[in-house]
Enzyme design. Structure first.
Site, PDB file in Angstrom:
ATOM      1  N   GLN A 169     -80.109 -65.486  74.266  1.00 32.87           N
ATOM      2  CA  GLN A 169     -80.640 -64.907  75.342  1.00 32.87           C
ATOM      3  C   GLN A 169     -82.128 -64.812  75.955  1.00 32.87           C
ATOM      4  O   GLN A 169     -82.382 -65.313  77.326  1.00 32.87           O
ATOM      5  CB  GLN A 169     -81.255 -63.169  75.213  1.00 32.87           C
ATOM      6  CG  GLN A 169     -80.701 -62.499  76.092  1.00 32.87           C
ATOM      7  CD  GLN A 169     -81.051 -60.894  75.631  1.00 32.87           C
ATOM      8  OE1 GLN A 169     -81.852 -60.244  75.226  1.00 32.87           O
ATOM      9  NE2 GLN A 169     -79.466 -60.127  75.376  1.00 32.87           N
TER      10      GLN A 169
ATOM     11  N   GLU B 227     -89.454 -73.711 111.323  1.00 38.38           N
ATOM     12  CA  GLU B 227     -89.468 -74.609 110.040  1.00 38.38           C
ATOM     13  C   GLU B 227     -89.760 -73.272 108.736  1.00 38.38           C
ATOM     14  O   GLU B 227     -89.238 -73.763 107.936  1.00 38.38           O
ATOM     15  CB  GLU B 227     -90.876 -75.366 110.290  1.00 38.38           C
ATOM     16  CG  GLU B 227     -91.565 -75.853 109.422  1.00 38.38           C
ATOM     17  CD  GLU B 227     -93.007 -76.720 109.758  1.00 38.38           C
ATOM     18  OE1 GLU B 227     -92.874 -77.559 110.280  1.00 38.38           O
ATOM     19  OE2 GLU B 227     -93.606 -76.753 108.424  1.00 38.38           O
TER      20      GLU B 227
END
Ligand code: FAD
Length: 391
Positions: A289, A252
């Site tokens: 950016q 899991e």
């Protein structure tokens, strides 16, 4: 190099692995539901999609062919689940699938009696029955072994009393793996596991609980009130429940987020496309950016998490201890999915925030990943402990 090592290396290196691409393409073609926005709003599970997953063999990829499974290697199964997560925009459907296959079914196959396996695995894999895994309780979450649901010996069997909660697939479950204490004084060594049909008298399933994300996966409480089960319902020895739970947590922890990783890749793809085409100040926003670096960071998170997930799989497939890497995999996948989804909203601006554009759902779906399968704080505890730090 063995053929297994070569397969692992290919999975690690080839982000566009053919098995993953095949699953993604299949999911794109077969698991597109025009009603998803409405189903998400109304917390409705997609039974038709589940039947498609069953018909394609996706519910039992790694299960033994004796029980109707595909007998696939762990690596190949994970590549398939990753592809399904990428191609299917109903994240809740894929979460339900991986949750049942990697936690419930795998535990049943590894620790169930032959009768329990034969009774349930073929039906689960064929999509004729739903399986759930019930450990958490209202007062015992991260401290799972402090559970208070009791199993009291009665003639030839046990009587279960207590309440489980947050049980994935609980509302539609036909069979539930349940953890209960047979002796609270023994702490974790008093915990025993049972396989209980949902129609057993004394077992009540609560209503589907609305939640922030993964809304198309139903979950609920499961209450036991004098629920009598025969001793044949026991899975493993009396007192072996904590060991079974710990064993169930390895896959899991390591792999449950595999669908979320596929979804994160889809989120990044969509975000890149949007940033390339959306113009502001006569410039594609991806040229700014602030936008491009945020997307670059999302990609870094995705790639790092992917490498950890397949490293955890490689170690498990080799039979090498993988707890440290599995904890890092869970932590990296869940945090990367959450951060990447948040970046996507930021880049999409108001379109990211409005329901109809289907971007905000990705963030809500990603949020649960840092909780289920062991919250991020618990993964950090495991990593710290295995590094030798006092905990
Ligand atoms: C979508 C979803 C599906 C789920 N499905 C299932 C299921 O099928 N079956 C099932 O049994 N359970 C299921 N759960 C429950 C899940 O396993 C628990 O929510 C989880 O273990 C955390 O427990 P808790 O919610 O009680 O939080 P708590 O344990 O109360 O934790 C709350 C916060 O405290 C932090 N914390 C707690 N203890 C420590 C510690 N020692 N050190 C550092 N930080 C700590 C946690 O990191 C977290 O941030 C599901 C949960 C979700 C959200």
């Amino acid at each position: 190099m063995t053929s297994m090592d070569a397969a692992i290396l290919e999975a690690l290196l080839d982000e566009q692995h053919p098995r993953k691409l095949e699953a993604s393409t299949w999911a794109t073609e077969n698991l597109r539901d025009p009603d998803l926005v409405e189903r998400d709003a109304s917390c409705t599970f997609w039974f038709e999609g589940w039947q498609k997953l069953a018909a394609a063999g996706h519910l039992g990829l790694i299960a033994d062919s004796e029980y109707g499974g595909g007998g696939m290697s762990l690596i190949d199964a994970l590549l398939t689940y990753e592809g399904l997560g990428h191609g299917c925009t109903d994240d809740g459907l894929i979460f339900a699938c991986t949750s049942q296959a990697l936690t419930m079914q795998l535990t049943l196959e590894r620790f169930g009696t032959e009768v329990q396996r034969k009774d349930w695995l073929p039906a689960l894999i064929a999509g004729e029955a739903f399986g759930a895994f019930a450990m958490s309780e209202p007062e015992s979450g991260s401290d799972a072994f402090s559970l208070t649901t009791t199993a009291t010996p009665v003639d030839g069997g046990w009587r279960l009393d207590g309440t489980k909660t947050w049980v994935t697939l609980g509302p539609i479950a036909d069979v539930i793996i349940v953890f209960a204490t047979t002796d609270r004084a023994l702490g974790r060594w008093g915990i025993t596991t049972f396989v209980v049909p949902a129609d057993t008298p004394g077992l009540t399933i609560g209503p589907n609980m609305a939640k922030m994300g993964m809304r198309t996966t139903p979950f609920s409480t499961v209450t036991f009130d004098g629920c009598a089960v025969p001793d044949e319902a026991r899975m493993g020895a009396v007192g072996a429940g904590a060991s079974i739970f710990s064993a169930a947590m390895e896959p899991e922890r390591g792999f449950l987020l595999v669908g979320n990783l596929g979804a994160l890749e889809r989120v990044i793809d969509t975000t890149v496309e949007y940033a390339r085409t959306r113009q502001q100040f006569d410039t594609p926003i991806g040229a700014f950016q602030g936008v491009s670096h945020a997307i670059a960071e999302a990609k870094l998170g995705h790639e790092a998490a992917r490498l950890l997930l397949y490293k955890a799989a490689a170690l498990q497939q080799r039979g090498t201890p993988s707890m440290l890497v599995a904890a890092m995999s869970k932590l990296a996948s869940s945090e990367a999915a959450l951060k990447g989804a948040l970046t996507s909203i930021d880049v999409h601006g108001a379109r990211g925030y409005v329901t109809e554009f289907e971007v905000e759902r990705d963030l809500r779906n990603a949020a649960g990943g840092v909780i289920y399968g062991g919250a991020s704080g618990i993964q950090k505890n495991i990593i710290a402990r295995l590094l030798g730090l006092p905990t």
